[in-house]
Write a protein that holds these residues in place. Structure first.
Motif, PDB file in Angstrom:
ATOM      1  N   GLN A  98       0.888  -1.182   0.000  1.00  0.00           N
ATOM      2  CA  GLN A  98       0.000   0.000   0.000  1.00  0.00           C
ATOM      3  C   GLN A  98       0.918   1.223   0.000  1.00  0.00           C
ATOM      4  O   GLN A  98       1.094   1.881   1.023  1.00  0.00           O
ATOM      5  CB  GLN A  98      -0.895  -0.020   1.250  1.00  0.00           C
ATOM      6  N   PRO A  99       1.525   1.497  -1.184  1.00  0.00           N
ATOM      7  CA  PRO A  99       2.536   2.564  -1.231  1.00  0.00           C
ATOM      8  C   PRO A  99       1.974   3.964  -1.468  1.00  0.00           C
ATOM      9  O   PRO A  99       2.730   4.882  -1.810  1.00  0.00           O
ATOM     10  CB  PRO A  99       3.405   2.119  -2.421  1.00  0.00           C
ATOM     11  N   HIS A 148       1.142   0.579   5.540  1.00  0.00           N
ATOM     12  CA  HIS A 148       0.550   1.854   5.108  1.00  0.00           C
ATOM     13  C   HIS A 148       1.459   3.045   5.405  1.00  0.00           C
ATOM     14  O   HIS A 148       1.430   4.043   4.685  1.00  0.00           O
ATOM     15  CB  HIS A 148      -0.811   2.072   5.789  1.00  0.00           C
ATOM     16  N   LEU A 149       2.242   2.952   6.487  1.00  0.00           N
ATOM     17  CA  LEU A 149       3.074   4.114   6.859  1.00  0.00           C
ATOM     18  C   LEU A 149       4.427   4.121   6.159  1.00  0.00           C
ATOM     19  O   LEU A 149       4.948   5.178   5.823  1.00  0.00           O
ATOM     20  CB  LEU A 149       3.271   4.159   8.379  1.00  0.00           C
ATOM     21  N   THR A 150       5.010   2.937   5.938  1.00  0.00           N
ATOM     22  CA  THR A 150       6.321   2.906   5.274  1.00  0.00           C
ATOM     23  C   THR A 150       6.184   2.719   3.767  1.00  0.00           C
ATOM     24  O   THR A 150       7.092   3.041   3.013  1.00  0.00           O
ATOM     25  CB  THR A 150       7.207   1.750   5.804  1.00  0.00           C
ATOM     26  N   GLY A 151       5.057   2.146   3.330  1.00  0.00           N
ATOM     27  CA  GLY A 151       4.871   1.880   1.898  1.00  0.00           C
ATOM     28  C   GLY A 151       5.677   0.694   1.402  1.00  0.00           C
ATOM     29  O   GLY A 151       5.794   0.482   0.193  1.00  0.00           O
ATOM     30  N   ARG A 152       6.216  -0.107   2.332  1.00  0.00           N
ATOM     31  CA  ARG A 152       7.057  -1.232   1.885  1.00  0.00           C
ATOM     32  C   ARG A 152       6.202  -2.327   1.249  1.00  0.00           C
ATOM     33  O   ARG A 152       4.992  -2.384   1.468  1.00  0.00           O
ATOM     34  CB  ARG A 152       7.850  -1.812   3.068  1.00  0.00           C
ATOM     35  N   PHE A 153       6.850  -3.179   0.456  1.00  0.00           N
ATOM     36  CA  PHE A 153       6.149  -4.295  -0.175  1.00  0.00           C
ATOM     37  C   PHE A 153       6.330  -5.555   0.668  1.00  0.00           C
ATOM     38  O   PHE A 153       7.343  -5.726   1.344  1.00  0.00           O
ATOM     39  CB  PHE A 153       6.684  -4.581  -1.586  1.00  0.00           C
TER      40      PHE A 153
END
Ligand code: CO8
Length: 258
Positions: free
Chosen positions: A130-131, A160-165
């Motif tokens: 969720q980037p 949601h906060l870091t946008g990591r996969f």
């Protein structure tokens, strides 16, 4: 119906919907989302169809909402058109089960679309994320709510906060996906699961789907009562008599959706 952004095929009681915007990694633009809702409605109207599978390409299920289409919109634009809301509601209203077969990227709206399906089967190359935070926005079609219910607050916040996969193994270990298979076997596995569902009594399939979904909307006690009443009501179906008789007679059931 002819579609521009999808390839839709119905065979052996299964509608396979392939998102088809390869030039944009299947980014969800208005045309695609509108066609997807139409294809789901069409599959629901077709009595021959018993299960729906949504997939993308080997590289991307969908890399999110179409950033190029969204970038110039104002608050008033997205608020007044209620961007994607009606289309997503139509998808979520499908009474027929929908399996997401995810290979490659399922990001932003793509991850949200996969989560809006009934369950996700992932190829081992799948990547969920969720980037939106990287674009100065947040998820907008259920991502903050559904991901949290799937994986819990801590991991959902992280995503949601870091946008990591998240890779496929992590997605399976935290309950985001139901199975992970080698990417080359993804469609075989997803179509096999759909074929299994298509063999069942649709009366029981609809009831099971309704009851599981109810668990997201209500308390445990209310949900258990809802399930119990649905269980009781299935004894009014011919398929219950047939299913139980077939078991005792050691044969395959012949369900008639009655
Ligand atoms: N939108 C539009 N075009 C896209 C998107 C997208 N989301 N993702 C990829 N593309 C395009 C690229 O621009 C590129 O096109 P071009 O060749 O014309 O430049 C083509 O697809 C191929 O992409 P890349 O060259 O970037 O491919 P890479 O393999 O290098 O990278 C990635 C793949 C990592 C997936 C990368 O493309 C990427 O980061 N994409 C964007 C991911 C993203 O941020 N997704 C979230 C979008 S916002 C969102 O989903 C909000 C949902 C809520 C909507 C709510 C409505 C109410």
């Amino acid at each position: 119906m002819a579609y521009k952004t999808l390839i839709v095929e119905t065979q052996d009681h299964i509608t396979l919907i392939k998102l088809n915007r390869p030039e944009a990694l299947n980014a969800l633009n208005s045309a695609l989302i509108g066609e997807l809702a139409d294809a789901i409605d069409e599959a629901n109207r077709d009595d021959k169809v018993r299960c729906i599978v949504i997939t993308g390409s080997e590289k991307a299920f969908a890399a999110g909402a179409d950033i190029k289409e969204m970038s110039e919109k104002s608050f008033v634009d997205v608020y007044m058109e209620n961007l994607f809301a009606d289309e997503f509601d139509r998808l979520c209203r499908s009474r027929k089960p929908i399996i997401a077969a995810v290979a490659g990227y399922a990001l932003g709206g793509g991850c949200e679309l996969a989560m809006a399906c009934d369950f996700i089967i992932a190829g081992d190359n799948a990547k969920f994320g969720q980037p939106e935070i990287n674009l100065g926005v947040i998820a907008g079609i259920g991502g903050t709510q559904r991901l949290t219910r799937f994986v819990g607050k801590s991991k959902a916040m992280d995503m949601h906060l870091t946008g990591r996969f998240m890779d496929a193994a992590e997605a399976e270990s935290c309950g985001l996906v139901s199975r992970v298979v080698p990417a080359k076997k993804l469609m075989e596995e997803a179509m096999g699961a759909a074929a299994k569902i298509a063999e069942k009594s649709m009366v029981a399939v609809y009831a099971a789907k309704e009851a599981v979904n109810r668990s997201y909307e209500t308390t445990l006690n209310e949900g258990i009562l809802f399930e119990r009443r649905l269980f009781h009501s299935l004894f009014a179906s011919e398929d219950q008599k047939e299913g139980m008789a077939a078991f005792m007679e050691k044969r395959e059931p012949q369900f008639r959706d009655k």
